[in-house]
Design a protein around this motif. Structure first.
Motif, mmCIF file in Angstrom:
data_model
loop_
_atom_site.group_PDB
_atom_site.id
_atom_site.type_symbol
_atom_site.label_atom_id
_atom_site.label_comp_id
_atom_site.label_asym_id
_atom_site.label_seq_id
_atom_site.Cartn_x
_atom_site.Cartn_y
_atom_site.Cartn_z
ATOM 1 N N ASP A 125 -1.388 7.777 7.484
ATOM 2 C CA ASP A 125 -0.363 6.791 7.141
ATOM 3 C C ASP A 125 0.966 7.129 7.813
ATOM 4 O O ASP A 125 1.840 6.284 7.932
ATOM 5 N N LEU A 126 1.085 8.403 8.223
ATOM 6 C CA LEU A 126 2.249 8.886 8.953
ATOM 7 C C LEU A 126 1.759 9.994 9.868
ATOM 8 O O LEU A 126 0.956 10.830 9.457
ATOM 9 N N MET A 169 0.835 -1.179 0.000
ATOM 10 C CA MET A 169 0.000 0.000 0.000
ATOM 11 C C MET A 169 0.878 1.241 0.000
ATOM 12 O O MET A 169 1.762 1.382 0.816
ATOM 13 N N HIS A 206 -1.663 9.760 3.474
ATOM 14 C CA HIS A 206 -2.090 10.875 4.314
ATOM 15 C C HIS A 206 -1.173 11.066 5.517
ATOM 16 O O HIS A 206 -0.807 10.106 6.184
ATOM 17 N N PRO A 222 1.835 5.090 0.673
ATOM 18 C CA PRO A 222 1.416 6.054 1.680
ATOM 19 C C PRO A 222 0.520 7.110 1.046
ATOM 20 O O PRO A 222 0.521 7.294 -0.159
ATOM 21 N N LYS A 237 0.668 3.823 14.480
ATOM 22 C CA LYS A 237 1.033 4.513 13.245
ATOM 23 C C LYS A 237 2.492 4.924 13.295
ATOM 24 O O LYS A 237 3.025 5.226 14.373
ATOM 25 N N GLN A 276 -6.202 7.390 12.995
ATOM 26 C CA GLN A 276 -6.497 6.136 12.290
ATOM 27 C C GLN A 276 -6.430 6.317 10.776
ATOM 28 O O GLN A 276 -6.036 5.407 10.059
ATOM 29 N N ARG A 277 -6.805 7.490 10.302
ATOM 30 C CA ARG A 277 -6.798 7.768 8.857
ATOM 31 C C ARG A 277 -5.383 8.023 8.326
ATOM 32 O O ARG A 277 -5.114 7.875 7.142
ATOM 33 N N TYR A 313 2.979 10.954 -0.358
ATOM 34 C CA TYR A 313 1.938 11.512 0.495
ATOM 35 C C TYR A 313 1.176 12.576 -0.291
ATOM 36 O O TYR A 313 1.773 13.495 -0.838
#
Length: 169
Positions: A77-78, A1, A5, A3, A96, A74-75, A36
């Protein structure tokens, strides 16, 4: 997947240098180059109001405060966070990847101590505003260890044992 967000947070404080550094062209271009596509900034009490919209290939938005950052974390990615203990622990608890940015203007720089220890334990990478672009270019989030989950019953079990309630279960 791939990255996508990034969530940046200053917690309940203000950290204008962090917010302005995140919005600079070089940092946004590094984020975009790393895949991103969006950046949400929680800016707290800061005086710097960042631009919003599509900037250097990254969709940027901000807010001051929310009752909870759990959904935003939770939303993400970093997560890029100031080095406040609450913000770090919440991000680590969300499992995360976390890049911690130290506020060097604070007295008795406790943020440095916390960031260094979490880094030595393998849970975070850390940097300063001056080196944020470089840290983003060279970070390897695959090397970070997941933060151990906390068993909330351990503390209550400990208290029960002290007060002689361990046999009441």
């Amino acid at each position: 997947m791939a990255p996508g967000h990034v969530l940046a947070t200053v917690g309940t404080t203000k950290f204008d240098l962090f917010i302005s550094t995140l919005c600079c062209q070089k940092v946004l271009q590094v984020l975009q180059a790393r895949g991103y596509t969006s950046l949400t900034m929680q800016i707290g009490h800061g005086m710097i109001v960042p631009p919003s919209g599509l900037i250097y290939g990254v969709q940027v938005e901000y807010f001051r405060f929310k009752d909870s950052l759990a959904e935003d974390m939770q939303r993400a990615d970093l997560i890029i966070s100031h080095a406040g203990a609450g913000s770090c622990l919440e991000a680590l608890g969300a499992r995360k990847p976390l890049l911690v940015v130290i506020n060097e203007d604070l007295m008795n720089n406790h943020q440095m101590e916390l960031a260094q220890q979490l880094h030595e334990d393998g849970y975070v990478q850390y940097t300063t505003c001056t080196h944020l672009e470089h840290a983003l270019q060279h970070m390897d989030i695959q090397t970070l260890k997941p933060f151990p989950t906390v068993d909330p019953h351990k503390f209550t079990d400990f208290l029960d044992s002290i007060f002689g309630f361990e046999n009441r279960k």
